[in-house]
Structures are given as C-alpha cells and as structure tokens.
Design an enzyme around this catalytic site. Structure first.
Site, mmCIF file in Angstrom:
data_model
loop_
_atom_site.group_PDB
_atom_site.id
_atom_site.type_symbol
_atom_site.label_atom_id
_atom_site.label_comp_id
_atom_site.label_asym_id
_atom_site.label_seq_id
_atom_site.Cartn_x
_atom_site.Cartn_y
_atom_site.Cartn_z
ATOM 1 N N GLY A 259 -3.667 38.920 22.450
ATOM 2 C CA GLY A 259 -3.416 39.023 21.016
ATOM 3 C C GLY A 259 -3.640 40.459 20.595
ATOM 4 O O GLY A 259 -3.374 41.385 21.358
ATOM 5 N N CYS A 262 -1.355 45.026 18.848
ATOM 6 C CA CYS A 262 -0.326 45.747 19.613
ATOM 7 C C CYS A 262 0.511 44.873 20.545
ATOM 8 O O CYS A 262 1.732 44.864 20.433
ATOM 9 C CB CYS A 262 -0.975 46.874 20.408
ATOM 10 S SG CYS A 262 -1.563 48.208 19.351
ATOM 11 N N ARG A 329 -6.930 41.326 13.971
ATOM 12 C CA ARG A 329 -5.487 41.170 13.782
ATOM 13 C C ARG A 329 -4.908 40.413 14.983
ATOM 14 O O ARG A 329 -5.139 40.778 16.123
ATOM 15 C CB ARG A 329 -4.823 42.545 13.629
ATOM 16 C CG ARG A 329 -5.187 43.232 12.317
ATOM 17 C CD ARG A 329 -4.554 44.612 12.190
ATOM 18 N NE ARG A 329 -5.170 45.586 13.067
ATOM 19 C CZ ARG A 329 -4.794 46.873 13.133
ATOM 20 N NH1 ARG A 329 -3.811 47.316 12.378
ATOM 21 N NH2 ARG A 329 -5.407 47.710 13.944
HETATM 22 P P1 NAD Z 1 -4.101 50.889 10.970
HETATM 23 O O1 NAD Z 1 -3.538 49.880 10.086
HETATM 24 O O2 NAD Z 1 -5.504 50.757 11.486
HETATM 25 O O3 NAD Z 1 -4.002 52.334 10.291
HETATM 26 C C1 NAD Z 1 -2.868 52.818 9.639
HETATM 27 C C2 NAD Z 1 -3.293 53.595 8.410
HETATM 28 O O4 NAD Z 1 -2.138 54.193 7.806
HETATM 29 C C3 NAD Z 1 -3.944 52.725 7.315
HETATM 30 O O5 NAD Z 1 -5.232 53.242 7.022
HETATM 31 C C4 NAD Z 1 -2.991 52.856 6.127
HETATM 32 O O6 NAD Z 1 -3.674 52.870 4.886
HETATM 33 C C5 NAD Z 1 -2.333 54.187 6.405
HETATM 34 N N1 NAD Z 1 -1.054 54.405 5.738
HETATM 35 C C6 NAD Z 1 -0.009 53.545 5.592
HETATM 36 N N2 NAD Z 1 0.983 54.149 4.916
HETATM 37 C C7 NAD Z 1 0.591 55.405 4.650
HETATM 38 C C8 NAD Z 1 1.169 56.503 3.967
HETATM 39 N N3 NAD Z 1 2.419 56.424 3.460
HETATM 40 N N4 NAD Z 1 0.471 57.642 3.841
HETATM 41 C C9 NAD Z 1 -0.783 57.735 4.357
HETATM 42 N N5 NAD Z 1 -1.389 56.722 5.010
HETATM 43 C C10 NAD Z 1 -0.710 55.578 5.169
HETATM 44 O O7 NAD Z 1 -3.080 50.990 12.210
HETATM 45 P P2 NAD Z 1 -3.406 51.464 13.701
HETATM 46 O O8 NAD Z 1 -3.988 50.338 14.483
HETATM 47 O O9 NAD Z 1 -4.099 52.779 13.674
HETATM 48 O O10 NAD Z 1 -1.920 51.664 14.248
HETATM 49 C C11 NAD Z 1 -1.103 52.760 13.864
HETATM 50 C C12 NAD Z 1 0.041 52.879 14.846
HETATM 51 O O11 NAD Z 1 -0.470 53.173 16.142
HETATM 52 C C13 NAD Z 1 0.873 51.599 15.000
HETATM 53 O O12 NAD Z 1 2.195 51.960 15.246
HETATM 54 C C14 NAD Z 1 0.286 50.976 16.241
HETATM 55 O O13 NAD Z 1 1.206 50.146 16.911
HETATM 56 C C15 NAD Z 1 -0.036 52.198 17.077
HETATM 57 N N6 NAD Z 1 -1.081 52.019 18.082
HETATM 58 C C16 NAD Z 1 -2.199 51.273 17.766
HETATM 59 C C17 NAD Z 1 -3.184 51.131 18.721
HETATM 60 C C18 NAD Z 1 -4.404 50.295 18.436
HETATM 61 O O14 NAD Z 1 -5.082 49.904 19.391
HETATM 62 N N7 NAD Z 1 -4.719 50.009 17.187
HETATM 63 C C19 NAD Z 1 -3.065 51.728 19.994
HETATM 64 C C20 NAD Z 1 -1.952 52.505 20.246
HETATM 65 C C21 NAD Z 1 -0.956 52.637 19.281
#
Ligand code: NAD
Length: 434
Positions: A259, A262, A329
C-alpha cells in the site's frame, strides 16, 4: 560548490530533500501553499515523522541554510535550480492527476526573470517534462531561457533521510547538456553514481522501478498462497530465493499486500500510460489483482477462525502503511480495519506513530477504540492482528497479552513473530504462507 535551491512542495519528498540538500551545504528555500504547514515549520515544528528529520531541519535552519516560505515566487526568485515536489495523486481510472504540477509550472512561469533549471522530482508519467516546458513557455511573461530536468526520487518513507544522504543512484533526465553540470554539482556531495538520460527514460525509470518492486511483493504473496496449500514456509522460501544475488531478499516479505502513497498509484499509472501508448501491460494488472486478493484472503482467514465477526473484539497492531512512518495513505492496515468494521467487528487499535494521522480517516467511536500503549491492545480481545511490521510489536510481553485476551487467536499479517514461540505461549498462530 554550494548552490541556491528552491523546492516547491514541502511534504515527505520536498522537506526531506530540502533538509538533506542544506545538510551538504546548499542554501535551500522550501515553499508550500499550505499555510498551516509553513507556520508550523516557522515555529520549529515538523509536520511529518521521519527518523532523523527533526534534528536535520533544526540544525540547518539554525545554520541559516534552510528557510520556508508560502510563496513560490520567492523560492523561484532566490534560486538557481527549482525542484518540484508536489503531489501526483491517482484519478479513479488509474491515470495521474497532474493539476498540481501544471499549477506549479504556471506559478514558476509567472515568476521567471532569468535562466533557471526546473527539476521535476515528483513521480510523473512519461512526457510530463515536455508538458512542463510547454506550459512554462506559454505562461512566461517575457521570453526567458530555462531547462526542465526529470530527477525522480527513490526515497522510502521511514528511511528517507538515509536514502537521500546515501542514494543508490541519481537519475538526471534532460534534453540538453546545459543543466547536467549543475545537477552533478548539486549531487556531488552525496557521492552516488549518476545516470544521465533523456527526460522520457528518466520518467520511465521511476514508474518501471516502483512497478517492479510491487511485482516482487505480489510474487512472494502468490508463492505464500502455494506455501499455505503445501504446508511449506514462505519465509524460508524467500530466504532461500533471496540468497541468489540475481534475486535479492528485499521486497520478498509475504503479508497483507502493498500500500502507501506510491506503489498502488505508480503501478496504476504505469498500466494506464502503457495502455495509452498502445501496450497492454497484463503482467502488472495481475500484480494488482494478486494484491487485492491478498487482503481478501487475510480477511477470510480471520473470519474462518472466528466464525462470526459481528461484535468480536479485535486488536489491531499497526495503522501506518509500513514501519517507521506516520503515513497512513493507502495503508493496508486501515483497509483491513475497514473490512473488519464492515463485518461488524469492534476494534482496539494502536500504532507507535500513526494514531494522529489515522484518526481523521478511521474515526474513534463505539466500534473503534484508540489504545495508547501497544501492550494494552490485547485486553478483552477475541483476536489480535499484526497489520504493520513495527519491530517493537515483537517484543511485547506476549505471555501477558495471552492472559489479557478472551480467546488466543493471533493473526500475523506481516510474519513478524515466531510461530513456535507464540504457540508455546498458548496462542493459535496464523501467519501468511507459513
Ligand atoms: P506530500 O503530499 O507529502 O507533499 C506535497 C506537498 O506539496 C504538500 O505539502 C502540498 O501542500 C504541497 N503543494 C501542493 N500544491 C502546491 C503548490 N501549488 N505550491 C506549493 N506547494 C504545493 O507528497 P509527497 O509524498 O512528498 O510526494 C510528492 C511527489 O513525490 C509525488 O509525486 C510522489 O509520488 C513522489 N514520491 C513520493 C515518495 C514518498 O515516499 N512519499 C517517494 C518518491 C517519490
């Protein structure tokens, strides 16, 4: 050489990336449009739990290398290189919602005054870098020069600081030579192998890698089903398989399925993208259905043992989607809770880190009791389920747990415990595939 870096999106990826870049000497400004999050960071709070992160953020804020802002314009203005780390959530049909990326591309365009490198760190479908370029060009107020780079992130929640400080590889996808030198300089302090590709290949590396890891989990879960039928032990099978260097032991843990924010979304996205490009990725569709079945099989196991679930008190240890994180999530643990509740069970739940994040999505009430100490969860329970592989669950006082329960059923959804040890305490133990 230290660089001025902007990060747009200060979540799991953005905050940890920003803090690690600052730690190696860069000057980093992290922007987020969530006012509450930025206010919390300004007040010295950390919005997420990640081992080592709090100290890293404090140290670098104190050293003046890490700042926070609500303004994308400020981050763009003060930085040579801007990283996009905003969400790319799934849509009901499996495709990726790129509206956050598109919005940030427009905001960056509105603030561009001179050459910048714009780096996509979010996980995105192939060809997104081209779309980001087009969007910036379309919305830029003046004709400015910029390059767009795809630099996917491979961190694992729960190990994010370590993964960022010691990456297996850095992928730099770009269509021109100019940003390569800057990107290599930014990453030089991490001493990791660097792979330079075109943007499409870089984007595909991320989706192909995550889908492969999900495939490995579904593979071992399918093997677990065969082990159960054959009376074999999947943990031993995984150990024996994993010692083969070509296979490797990691991601061969049978359980209640994968889950998190990602794997399910990236897998669905990769299937969708492949189909849009004319390839029916049947193999990955099977990975999805094995994962869904895994939860069905586990719920059936609980139901078969308890006979009737209605009004049975079930202790659930773990709510996070995996150990070492507060992230719930798409957590299989929460899905399991919902399934048990759906059949009328009463739950006593605990997680070492994820109680706060779980409460809004699994509200406490007559059927859901949040228990502060893991050791108190078994009290009055007809059955206990391990839903997240937090190592501390293994060291509970299991003799006491047995005494506190009204019936001795223990369902180990993560194969965390030793069957013989649990049986010697008087438990009826049910693992996955063993
Ligand atoms: P998250 O939801 O924890 O963080 C994203 C942040 O972006 C939030 O704080 C949100 O408020 C902010 N945001 C949204 N729109 C915005 C805007 N217009 N201006 C400024 N800030 C804005 O998400 P995450 O887990 O960090 O994931 C981000 C990306 O990285 C996704 O594409 C995800 O697939 C990828 N990713 C995540 C992981 C993981 O383990 N979480 C690992 C690798 C890649």
């Amino acid at each position: 050489m230290a660089k001025r870096l902007g990060i747009i999106g200060t979540g799991y990826v953005g905050l940890v990336t920003g803090a690690c870049f600052a730690e190696v000497g860069h000057h980093v400004i992290c922007a987020d449009n969530n006012a509450g999050k930025i206010a919390m960071l300004h007040a010295g709070g950390i919005p997420i739990y990640e081992p080592g992160l709090e100290e890293l953020v404090r140290r670098n804020v104190a050293a003046g290398r890490l700042r926070f802002t609500q303004s994308t314009a400020e981050a763009v203005d003060g930085s040579e290189v801007i990283f996009i780390a905003v969400p790319t959530p799934p849509q009901p049909d499996g495709s990726v919602d790129l509206s956050f990326i598109e919005a940030v591309a427009r905001e960056i365009a509105a603030s561009l005054t001179g050459y910048r490198i714009i780096v996509d760190k979010s996980t995105v479908p192939v060809k997104t870098a081209e779309k980001v370029s087009e969007t910036i060009r379309r919305y830029a107020k003046t004709k400015v020069d910029f390059d767009v780079v795809s630099n996917p992130e491979f961190l694992r929640e729960g190990f994010a600081v370590d993964d960022l400080m010691k990456p297996d590889r850095i992928v730099i996808g770009t269509s021109g030579p100019r940003p390569v030198a800057a990107m290599k300089e930014i990453y030089a302090p991490f001493h990791a192998p660097v792979i330079v590709t075109d943007t499409s290949s870089a984007e595909l590396i991320k989706h192909a890698a995550n889908s492969f890891l999900a495939l490995k989990i579904s593979y071992i879960n399918a093997v677990a089903a065969v082990c159960e039928a054959a009376g074999a032990n999947v943990s031993e099978v995984a150990h024996g398989m994993g010692m083969d260097e070509r296979i490797g032991r990691r991601f061969l843990n049978a359980g209640i399925g994968f889950g998190g924010s990602c794997f399910p979304k990236d897998l669905a996205a990769f299937i969708k993208i492949s189909s849009q490009l004319g390839y029916d990725f049947r193999l990955l569709k099977e990975v999805q259905s094995i994962n869904a079945e895994q939860m069905d099989r586990f719920v059936s196991k609980v139901r078969d043992a308890l006979w009737v679930l209605r009004d049975k008190r079930i202790g659930v240890l773990g709510l996070a989607f995996k150990q070492n994180t507060d992230d719930v999530r798409q957590s299989p643990a929460l899905e399991l809770c919902r399934r048990l509740l759906g059949e009328g069970a009463l739950l006593r739940v605990h997680d070492p880190r994820a109680m706060e994040t779980a409460r809004p999505v699994l509200p406490p009430g007559p059927a859901v009791e949040y228990v502060e100490a893991a050791q108190d969860v078994p009290v009055g329970c007809d059955a206990l389920v391990i839903a997240t592989e937090w190592p501390e669950f293994a060291s509970l006082d299991w003799a006491k747990a047995r005494r506190d329960m009204v019936a001795p059923l223990l369902f180990d959804g993560r194969n965390l415990l030793d069957r013989a040890a649990m049986e010697s305490q008087g438990f009826i133990y049910r693992g996955v595939g063993r």
